[in-house]
Design an enzyme around this catalytic site. Structure first.
Site, PDB file in Angstrom:
ATOM      1  N   CYS A  96      -4.757   2.452  -3.666  1.00 40.32           N
ATOM      2  CA  CYS A  96      -3.531   2.982  -3.039  1.00 40.32           C
ATOM      3  C   CYS A  96      -2.356   2.029  -3.246  1.00 40.32           C
ATOM      4  O   CYS A  96      -1.545   1.809  -2.338  1.00 40.32           O
ATOM      5  CB  CYS A  96      -3.716   3.254  -1.547  1.00 40.32           C
ATOM      6  SG  CYS A  96      -4.919   4.510  -1.201  1.00 40.32           S
TER       7      CYS A  96
ATOM      8  N   GLN B  11      -4.367  -5.379   6.827  1.00 38.64           N
ATOM      9  CA  GLN B  11      -5.335  -6.287   6.190  1.00 38.64           C
ATOM     10  C   GLN B  11      -5.312  -7.689   6.785  1.00 38.64           C
ATOM     11  O   GLN B  11      -6.085  -8.541   6.368  1.00 38.64           O
ATOM     12  CB  GLN B  11      -5.083  -6.364   4.677  1.00 38.64           C
ATOM     13  CG  GLN B  11      -5.313  -5.062   3.941  1.00 38.64           C
ATOM     14  CD  GLN B  11      -6.776  -4.613   3.947  1.00 38.64           C
ATOM     15  OE1 GLN B  11      -7.694  -5.403   4.159  1.00 38.64           O
ATOM     16  NE2 GLN B  11      -7.002  -3.319   3.726  1.00 38.64           N
TER      17      GLN B  11
ATOM     18  N   LYS C 107     -10.347  -0.912  10.681  1.00 37.32           N
ATOM     19  CA  LYS C 107     -10.471  -2.092   9.811  1.00 37.32           C
ATOM     20  C   LYS C 107     -10.850  -3.340  10.609  1.00 37.32           C
ATOM     21  O   LYS C 107     -11.023  -4.411  10.056  1.00 37.32           O
ATOM     22  CB  LYS C 107      -9.169  -2.319   9.047  1.00 37.32           C
ATOM     23  CG  LYS C 107      -8.886  -1.185   8.039  1.00 37.32           C
ATOM     24  CD  LYS C 107      -7.777  -1.541   7.112  1.00 37.32           C
ATOM     25  CE  LYS C 107      -7.214  -0.351   6.353  1.00 37.32           C
ATOM     26  NZ  LYS C 107      -8.060   0.092   5.234  1.00 37.32           N
TER      27      LYS C 107
ATOM     28  N   HIS D  41       0.876  -1.180   0.000  1.00 40.33           N
ATOM     29  CA  HIS D  41       0.000   0.000   0.000  1.00 40.33           C
ATOM     30  C   HIS D  41       0.919   1.237   0.000  1.00 40.33           C
ATOM     31  O   HIS D  41       2.032   1.187   0.525  1.00 40.33           O
ATOM     32  CB  HIS D  41      -0.821  -0.052   1.293  1.00 40.33           C
ATOM     33  CG  HIS D  41      -1.911   0.957   1.417  1.00 40.33           C
ATOM     34  ND1 HIS D  41      -1.673   2.258   1.798  1.00 40.33           N
ATOM     35  CD2 HIS D  41      -3.248   0.851   1.268  1.00 40.33           C
ATOM     36  CE1 HIS D  41      -2.831   2.907   1.860  1.00 40.33           C
ATOM     37  NE2 HIS D  41      -3.805   2.082   1.536  1.00 40.33           N
TER      38      HIS D  41
ATOM     39  N   ASP E  17       3.182  -4.658   8.006  1.00 38.01           N
ATOM     40  CA  ASP E  17       1.947  -3.888   7.894  1.00 38.01           C
ATOM     41  C   ASP E  17       0.784  -4.875   8.067  1.00 38.01           C
ATOM     42  O   ASP E  17       0.519  -5.687   7.184  1.00 38.01           O
ATOM     43  CB  ASP E  17       1.925  -3.218   6.508  1.00 38.01           C
ATOM     44  CG  ASP E  17       0.608  -2.519   6.209  1.00 38.01           C
ATOM     45  OD1 ASP E  17      -0.357  -2.699   6.970  1.00 38.01           O
ATOM     46  OD2 ASP E  17       0.554  -1.809   5.194  1.00 38.01           O
TER      47      ASP E  17
HETATM   48  N1  PLP Z   1      -1.709  -0.835   4.647  1.00 36.37           N
HETATM   49  C1  PLP Z   1      -2.640  -1.556   4.031  1.00 36.37           C
HETATM   50  C2  PLP Z   1      -2.272  -2.928   3.518  1.00 36.37           C
HETATM   51  C3  PLP Z   1      -3.927  -1.053   3.870  1.00 36.37           C
HETATM   52  O1  PLP Z   1      -4.856  -1.790   3.237  1.00 36.37           O
HETATM   53  C4  PLP Z   1      -4.227   0.223   4.376  1.00 36.37           C
HETATM   54  C5  PLP Z   1      -5.558   0.814   4.182  1.00 36.37           C
HETATM   55  O2  PLP Z   1      -6.311   0.455   3.316  1.00 36.37           O
HETATM   56  C6  PLP Z   1      -3.221   0.948   5.020  1.00 36.37           C
HETATM   57  C7  PLP Z   1      -1.978   0.385   5.142  1.00 36.37           C
HETATM   58  C8  PLP Z   1      -3.466   2.301   5.580  1.00 36.37           C
HETATM   59  O3  PLP Z   1      -4.339   2.265   6.658  1.00 36.37           O
HETATM   60  P1  PLP Z   1      -4.858   3.631   7.297  1.00 36.37           P
HETATM   61  O4  PLP Z   1      -5.388   4.458   6.175  1.00 36.37           O
HETATM   62  O5  PLP Z   1      -5.913   3.202   8.258  1.00 36.37           O
HETATM   63  O6  PLP Z   1      -3.698   4.280   7.967  1.00 36.37           O
END
Ligand code: PLP
Length: 405
Positions: free
Chosen positions: A364, A202, A225, A122, A199
């Site tokens: 993203c 997900q 999430k 992401h 990270d």
């Molecule tokens: N990393 C992953 C794999 C994501 O899917 C997301 C959000 O969709 C993020 C990071 C970013 O999360 P946040 O916008 O809650 O900081």
């Protein structure tokens, strides 16, 4: 017993009508809906427990402080961290990664060093490292993917060098659903003394996570999430790292002593929590995690896997269907697809008119879109409250849209 109808009744928004049709909410990868207990917790806190925390000598402040620190312990238990002070409250996954990139980069990286990320990240696990790389003149190395949307592990390991300072990778891809073998990857990285940031945005809603069993150095997720509120998230870091990192932001809470001659910093976890913490959000997150615990993560995983299997079977029957990512055995939470040459945006717009909420676009993850040689995809993402009937509606909807083109 996993009773999906009983679970659904805890989420008032799910009985909403959209354009007169039943809502079919399949955008859980972007954010999940909230159960009544979480929303009630927020209301109850504002009405009954609200006072700024830490340092307060009055009753309400002490009560709010205890609730906030109890929430930290709930998160600690949920991800099996060794210490509560390894749990840092952030605004979300994004802020947590920025924190590590900034503080770790400041302390441990210098010109010519390398950070490794992967093609399936992401943007929030790419851009903070790019900014750091620019600031400190580092090289960003990027792990390639295999044709079926998995990490090319041989390529990953070939990138390890004496200059590698950190590997940052996602546990589960938000586009492909790929579950990366992070425990094995971390073991191999540690053989080369390379710390690993995972990270978990997900993975956390879909599978049990044990940061000690994984031996992750940093693990991040966002409350929204996993049925919690927006605007709060978690950075888990091993004590040995967090103690060595300089603060990220300055302000109240994060100091021990302040004078114009010399300021000293607070101990963990407060060193990384400048300003008034989101003590309402933290307790609401804890409520969300209790909700998940009550249902049981194993039950959630089993239900969602069943849904994924059904969805893959039903969607694959549609002529022109192209599903991205690996086979079911290596996949969690999401299905990204395109049908023929129908634009993802048109598909999403028309599904919306049927009450079906999916996400379209690059999710993203533009470098991943580039690798897949597409501009965007349609993404259906699943949660504990989704049903096979909803998947039937998705498949029927997609087929109907496909016939229109
Ligand atoms: N990393 C992953 C794999 C994501 O899917 C997301 C959000 O969709 C993020 C990071 C970013 O999360 P946040 O916008 O809650 O900081």
């Amino acid at each position: 017993m996993f009773d999906v109808n009983a679970i659904r009744s805890e989420f008032p928004i799910l009985s909403k009508k959209i354009y007169g049709k039943d809502l079919v909410y399949l955008d859980n990868g972007a954010t999940t809906q909230k159960p009544s207990c979480v929303v009630k917790k927020i209301e109850d806190n504002y009405f009954n427990v609200n006072a700024n925390i830490h340092r307060g000598v009055h009753y309400l402040s002490m009560q709010a402080t205890e609730a906030h620190e109890e929430a930290r312990r709930v998160v600690q238990d949920f991800i099996h961290a060794e210490h509560a002070h390894e749990i840092i409250f952030t605004r979300g996954t994004t802020e947590g990664i920025n924190l590590v990139a900034s503080s770790f980069g400041e302390e441990f990286c210098s010109e010519g060093d390398e950070i490794i990320v992967t093609t399936m990240e992401h943007h929030s696990n790419i851009v903070p490292w790019q900014i750091l790389a620019q600031r400190k003149k580092l090289n960003l190395k990027v792990v390639k993917l295999t044709d079926d949307g998995m990490l090319d592990l041989a390529h990953l390991y070939s990138l390890f060098s004496d200059k590698t300072k950190l590997l940052a990778l996602t546990h589960v891809s938000n586009v492909l659903g790929t579950i990366n073998p992070v425990a094995d990857i971390i073991r191999n990285a540690h053989l080369r003394n390379i710390p690993v940031l995972v990270d978990g945005a997900q993975s956390i809603p879909h599978m049990a996570v044990d940061v000690q069993a994984l031996d992750a150095d940093f693990y991040l997720f966002s409350a929204h999430k996993i049925y919690g509120p927006t605007g709060i998230g978690i950075l888990y870091g091993k004590e040995k790292w967090l103690n060595k990192l300089p603060p990220y932001q300055g302000g109240g809470e994060m100091i021990a002593q302040v004078s114009f001659e010399k300021t000293t910093f607070n101990e963990l976890p407060f060193k990384f929590e400048a300003g008034t913490p989101d003590y309402i959000g933290s307790t609401a997150l804890a409520e969300a995690l209790r909700f998940v615990n009550k249902i049981g993560m194993d039950n959630i995983t089993a239900h969602e896997n069943e849904l994924m299997k059904y969805a893959m079977t039903e969607l694959q029957k549609i002529p022109g269907m192209r599903i991205f990512g690996p086979s079911l055995a290596h996949r969690s939470g999401v299905i990204s697809f395109l049908v023929g040459d129908i634009h993802h945006y048109d598909m999403g717009m028309l599904l919306d008119k049927l009450g079906i909420a999916v996400r379209t676009g690059h999710h993203c993850a533009q470098p991943l879109m580039h690798a897949l040689e597409v501009e965007g995809t349609v993404r259906a993402s699943f949660s504990l409250y989704n049903t096979k009937e909803e998947i039937d509606k998705l498949a029927e909807g997609v087929e109907r849209v496909a016939k229109m083109f």
